[in-house]
Design an enzyme around this catalytic site. Structure first.
Site, PDB file in Angstrom:
ATOM      1  N   GLU A 243       1.285  -0.523  -5.099  1.00 15.33           N
ATOM      2  CA  GLU A 243       0.327   0.542  -5.379  1.00 15.33           C
ATOM      3  C   GLU A 243       1.149   1.826  -5.441  1.00 15.33           C
ATOM      4  OE1 GLU A 243      -3.329   3.186  -3.656  1.00 15.33           O
ATOM      5  OE2 GLU A 243      -1.809   2.321  -2.350  1.00 15.33           O
TER       6      GLU A 243
ATOM      7  N   ASP B 137       0.827  -1.205   0.000  1.00 12.05           N
ATOM      8  CA  ASP B 137       0.000   0.000   0.000  1.00 12.05           C
ATOM      9  C   ASP B 137       0.865   1.260   0.000  1.00 12.05           C
ATOM     10  OD1 ASP B 137      -2.619   1.388   0.480  1.00 12.05           O
ATOM     11  OD2 ASP B 137      -1.614   1.950   2.344  1.00 12.05           O
TER      12      ASP B 137
END
Length: 720
Positions: free
Chosen positions: A449, A396
């Site tokens: 990401e 993330d």
């Protein structure tokens, strides 16, 4: 040996850094001295394994001392009290350290790849006694105690010993076994006692409880065939269609074990190759969806035990479904019971707030340059691969890790040693975690990401890349969603929003994501972005997904979008499954299942996702700004052509130069009546002349997939 009153008082209070130097069995001259802490006792006796006894006398502050002339051996301590009761227990301070010099050396170097085996709480049997070895890294602490339900949360009887310059503290606690709850009580340099959950805990209380839980795994895996196959294949050259879900709201009320059967049945029927769970590491606030982690080594107890999660992943593997989990090494919450200011000072976080805090998120940032912190994170990635058999980690907020000025104004950040904005320590950490993960677990996928143009995210680390296997294509996502929300009447003026991604589609190994972030915070749902009446919205969704599945790159779709949930997603309730009772939404659901099956069956759609030589943009001889057409090829010469018409009217005769002459089979038509469309198409077949020219009928708001098989793969006719 005479012990000073100050020393005895500190040991009695559990505030000394080395209680084992006083308590336990010690050789003095020609005999052994045994000491134990038993406050409020009337009499205390050490009883050795050979049956000999050593009566003890009170010295000071609840510390008792006796003499033993025999050979040293295991012993228990019996204490009697004024009310006539007695209590016999093993003695924590008779045991040697449970962590070795090699472990301590590797921790200090930041190279302990199985850190979870050295730190934390581990049930063991030592010298015939079953108990738990507690170990924690707290280098700034003056003293550390273990508190828990086994000592009524009073840690004075379970003070830990310092293992020197390593900053590690250790204690073996006899009688403490699986299921016990505990925390570490830390004496800071300022003289305050603070209570912290174990950073290495492998289980935790169900929130809002915050204690760590002693756990052992008794699980026996049955996914050997899956793991063996995984090591022999590369995700880049395999189909990957990921179903992203938040376990708590997919179907509310299901735990890890309860979810196994319905999730396997659903994902299999829908044809997805993988599931991706929003973070399952322990987190205090459910509304963070797991993105503010307090227990990096503990699966959230909201849904069951760690072995329950192992069961779910094992069952998914046995059903042929891969498992990806979101992983959050970019920041952590400031909750007082967790990692923040762990031993009274900045430890896991960078001490400089210009590098150690995310003001937007109210969280801390890891100190990636510190050996032990980097090791904590690298080992955590390996832990999920080793102990839970996950097939991939989606990392993330990588962009927030890469740049020192991320979401900061001028003067709020400090340049690196070269004067640049790149976080060099974070870059080195990402390279290490990727290289180490791929080295130890071939066939897994590390997924970034990452929303910027940082070069080489998926380039190998030995070529100065970050070493990820895949990167989310956020540019494609933003552009294509901007395009698809437009009225079809005006889309012809914005064709570049849909086709610009072809320019850079092969610069990285991409995953195309329509993720949870696109259906929250007022963005609505995917179908809610579409223009037109309800029929047109559904047609737009089918066309968009067919374009997406045809586009180079692996695929990811967040739960609920596969059947056109109208409402924005909320973690507080289940998906609107009742919508499948509406025929039009059931047809969209069926379309996604068919599309996934067709995608998996045709290698041109996935075998060379990152190979620009396997892709050709089509359009000649009649370029139409509402039409996006392109060809995909596999390694055997088989070809799939994707033809997209994003206008509201059908094209009755589109002249298109196809890559090969001959028959092209219509393997998918998003406008088929069975999917809720208008039924416009080519009766299952398109013929291209010797020059490859074909005349197609393309449906409104529709996408066609046309397949041409290489002559080498066409079987010879049977001769009678």
């Amino acid at each position: 040996m005479t012990l000073s009153p100050d020393l005895l008082d500190a040991v009695a209070a559990g505030s000394h850094h080395d209680p084992h130097a006083v308590l336990g069995l010690h050789h003095e001259g020609d005999h052994w001295v045994v000491r134990a802490r038993r406050p409020l006792a009337r009499s205390v006796t050490a009883v050795f394994r050979d049956g000999s006894r050593a009566p003890m006398e009170h010295v000071r502050a609840g510390i008792w001392e006796g003499s033993h002339a025999g050979e040293p051996s295991a012993y228990t301590v019996t204490a009697t009290y004024d009310d006539g009761s007695s209590h016999t227990a093993d003695e924590a301070y008779r045991f040697a350290p449970t962590i070795g010099e090699l472990d301590l050396h590797l921790i200090g170097e930041g190279r302990h790849e199985e850190l979870w085996q050295a730190l934390g709480a581990h049930v063991r049997e030592l010298d015939g006694t079953r108990g738990t070895a507690f170990t924690v890294w707290a280098p700034h602490a003056r003293a550390v105690r273990v508190v828990g339900d086994f000592n009524s949360w009073d840690g004075q009887s379970h003070a830990m010993r310092s293992m020197g310059r390593s900053g590690v503290w250790e204690l073996f606690a006899p009688g403490v076994t699986e299921g016990s709850t505990y925390k570490f009580e830390i004496l800071t340099t300022s003289g305050a006692w603070i209570m912290k959950a174990d950073p290495m805990a492998r289980a935790a209380e169900v929130p809002p409880g915050t204690a760590s839980v002693v756990t052992e795994s008794a699980y026996r895996w049955s996914d050997d065939a899956w793991l063996t196959h995984r090591t022999k294949q590369t995700p880049l050259s395999a189909p990957m269609s990921i179903y992203e879900l938040h376990l708590g709201s997919w179907r509310a009320g299901l735990g890890y074990r309860d979810a196994a059967d319905p999730l396997i049945e659903y994902v299999t029927a829908q044809g997805f190759t993988h599931v991706e769970f929003l973070p399952l590491s322990e987190h205090p606030f459910g509304g963070s969806w797991g993105y503010q982690v307090s227990g990096y080594y503990a699966p959230t107890s909201r849904f069951g035990s760690p072995d329950d999660l192992r069961y779910l992943i094992d069952r998914l593997h046995q059903a042929g479904i891969g498992v990806v989990m979101d992983w959050v090494p970019g920041h952590f919450p400031k909750d007082s019971f967790a990692l923040g200011r762990f031993d009274g000072q900045a430890l896991y976080e960078h001490p400089d707030p210009r590098r150690g805090e995310h003001r937007d998120w109210g969280t801390y940032i890891f100190d990636y340059g510190r050996n032990e912190v980097r090791n904590f994170l690298v080992a955590n990635a390996l832990y999920w691969f080793d102990q839970f058999h996950v097939d991939g980690l989606r990392v993330d907020a990588v962009a927030s890790m890469l740049y020192l000025d991320y979401s900061r104004e001028a003067g709020e950040w400090e340049p690196n040693i070269h004067g640049g904005r790149e976080n060099l320590e974070a870059i080195q950490f990402l390279q290490e975690v990727n290289a180490t993960s791929y080295k130890r677990f071939p066939g897994i996928a590390m997924i970034a990401e990452e929303s910027t143009s940082f070069p080489g995210v998926t380039a190998p680390t030995d070529h100065a890349g970050l070493g990820f296997g895949f990167k989310w294509n956020m540019g494609w996502m933003n552009d294509s969603l901007e395009y698809i929300k437009r009225d079809p009447m005006y889309r012809s003026h914005h064709e570049g929003e849909l086709s610009f991604s072809f320019v850079y589609a092969f610069s990285e190994n991409y995953i195309l994501p329509i993720s949870h972030d696109e259906v929250v915070h007022g963005k609505g749902s995917l179908i809610g972005r579409m223009p037109g009446d309800h029929w047109q919205k559904l047609a737009n969704v089918r066309a968009y997904l067919a374009y997406m599945w045809g586009h180079p790159g692996k695929k990811l779709l967040f739960m609920g979008q596969e059947f056109g949930q109208m409402a924005e997603w909320s973690e507080q309730r289940s998906l609107d499954w009742w919508m499948l009772e509406q025929p039009a939404h059931a047809q969209l659901h069926a379309f996604v299942a068919t599309m996934n099956a067709t995608y998996r069956e045709h290698a041109p759609l996935w075998a060379r996702d990152s190979d620009g030589a396997a892709f050709t943009r089509l359009g000649a001889p009649e370029w139409n700004p509402n039409v996006i057409a392109f060809a995909r090829r596999d390694w055997h010469g088989n070809t799939v052509v994707v033809v997209c018409n994003f206008a509201g009217n059908p094209i009755n005769r589109l002249t298109l130069a196809l890559p090969e002459p001959g028959a092209w089979h219509e393997i998918l038509n998003s406008d088929a009546e069975s999917f809720g469309g208008s039924g416009v198409g080519n009766l299952g077949m398109v013929h291209a002349d010797a020059d490859g020219i074909a005349h197609l009928t393309v449906p409104p708001l529709g996408v066609l997939w046309l397949h041409h098989r290489s002559p080498a793969h066409i079987p010879s006719p049977t001769r009678g």
